[in-house]
Design a protein around this motif. Structure first.
Motif, mmCIF file in Angstrom:
data_model
loop_
_atom_site.group_PDB
_atom_site.id
_atom_site.type_symbol
_atom_site.label_atom_id
_atom_site.label_comp_id
_atom_site.label_asym_id
_atom_site.label_seq_id
_atom_site.Cartn_x
_atom_site.Cartn_y
_atom_site.Cartn_z
ATOM 1 N N GLU A 11 65.486 42.772 49.788
ATOM 2 C CA GLU A 11 66.588 43.510 50.419
ATOM 3 C C GLU A 11 66.966 44.743 49.612
ATOM 4 O O GLU A 11 67.149 45.827 50.157
ATOM 5 C CB GLU A 11 67.832 42.605 50.502
ATOM 6 N N LEU A 12 67.082 44.566 48.305
ATOM 7 C CA LEU A 12 67.495 45.676 47.449
ATOM 8 C C LEU A 12 66.416 46.747 47.378
ATOM 9 O O LEU A 12 66.727 47.942 47.340
ATOM 10 C CB LEU A 12 67.863 45.157 46.063
ATOM 11 N N LYS A 13 65.149 46.357 47.364
ATOM 12 C CA LYS A 13 64.056 47.338 47.382
ATOM 13 C C LYS A 13 64.075 48.128 48.694
ATOM 14 O O LYS A 13 63.840 49.336 48.687
ATOM 15 C CB LYS A 13 62.703 46.651 47.208
ATOM 16 N N GLN A 14 64.358 47.443 49.788
ATOM 17 C CA GLN A 14 64.435 48.115 51.083
ATOM 18 C C GLN A 14 65.556 49.149 51.070
ATOM 19 O O GLN A 14 65.393 50.252 51.568
ATOM 20 C CB GLN A 14 64.649 47.094 52.204
ATOM 21 N N LEU A 15 66.698 48.799 50.480
ATOM 22 C CA LEU A 15 67.805 49.730 50.369
ATOM 23 C C LEU A 15 67.401 50.969 49.586
ATOM 24 O O LEU A 15 67.661 52.091 49.997
ATOM 25 C CB LEU A 15 69.011 49.065 49.703
ATOM 26 N N LYS A 16 66.737 50.756 48.460
ATOM 27 C CA LYS A 16 66.301 51.897 47.636
ATOM 28 C C LYS A 16 65.270 52.745 48.386
ATOM 29 O O LYS A 16 65.294 53.960 48.297
ATOM 30 C CB LYS A 16 65.707 51.402 46.320
ATOM 31 N N HIS A 17 64.393 52.073 49.135
ATOM 32 C CA HIS A 17 63.352 52.792 49.870
ATOM 33 C C HIS A 17 63.958 53.655 50.980
ATOM 34 O O HIS A 17 63.542 54.788 51.192
ATOM 35 C CB HIS A 17 62.338 51.797 50.446
ATOM 36 N N THR A 18 64.948 53.129 51.685
ATOM 37 C CA THR A 18 65.552 53.892 52.783
ATOM 38 C C THR A 18 66.469 55.000 52.275
ATOM 39 O O THR A 18 66.780 55.933 53.006
ATOM 40 C CB THR A 18 66.344 52.969 53.741
ATOM 41 N N ALA A 19 66.905 54.900 51.021
ATOM 42 C CA ALA A 19 67.806 55.917 50.466
ATOM 43 C C ALA A 19 67.061 57.183 50.057
ATOM 44 O O ALA A 19 67.675 58.205 49.822
ATOM 45 C CB ALA A 19 68.543 55.350 49.246
#
Length: 156
Positions: free
Chosen positions: A147-155
């Motif tokens: 989840e946190l990697k996805q957040l960083k990726h979309t940012a």
């Protein structure tokens, strides 16, 4: 065990509710031109900004600590797990006081993961009790990390 599951579900629902209904905090000093003349209008901060602030502040090193505890559980050595939990107690306490921003963890993995790890760290009676409390932690930690990697990726 049913109480833990019900508490986890309640925490997840509360996290989702807080994420969807609460206004995001404003960045320090962030104000629009309208707010200068009409009072205090706050500019919302993005979820990735909230997470980055947490990660560099109160959350510094907490994800790495939870990863170490999860890895110790995966290794299957009860002594290593108990030693890792003992050295991680201060970070676990910090993690409970300063959770990851709810918007960064919409599925509520943080709260459930911390319930398991906190219970394991508090268990002093036996290695089997610690291992029982840690059941499912590696999968929860993996899901949170994704989840946190996805957040960083979309940012980006």
């Amino acid at each position: 065990m049913k109480r833990i599951i019900l508490a986890a579900v309640g925490a997840a629902v509360a996290g989702l509710t807080a994420c969807s209904s609460a206004a995001a905090p404003a960045a320090p000093g962030a104000a629009s031109a309208a707010s200068a003349s009409h009072g205090s209008v706050r500019v919302p901060v993005s979820c990735s900004q909230q997470y980055n602030t947490w990660e560099q502040g109160h959350g510094k090193g907490l994800i790495a600590t939870l990863n170490a505890v999860s890895s110790a559980e995966t290794a299957g050595d009860a002594q290593v797990l108990m030693t890792t939990l003992n050295t991680s107690r201060p970070a676990i306490a910090t993690a409970a006081r300063h959770p990851v921003p709810a918007c960064a963890d919409p599925r509520g993995y943080w709260d459930v993961l911390l319930m398991h790890v906190t219970a394991a760290a508090a268990t002093k009676s036996s290695a089997s009790g610690v291992q029982a409390a840690m059941q499912g932690v590696p999968e929860l930690e993996h899901q949170l990390t994704a989840e946190l990697k996805q957040l960083k990726h979309t940012a980006r």
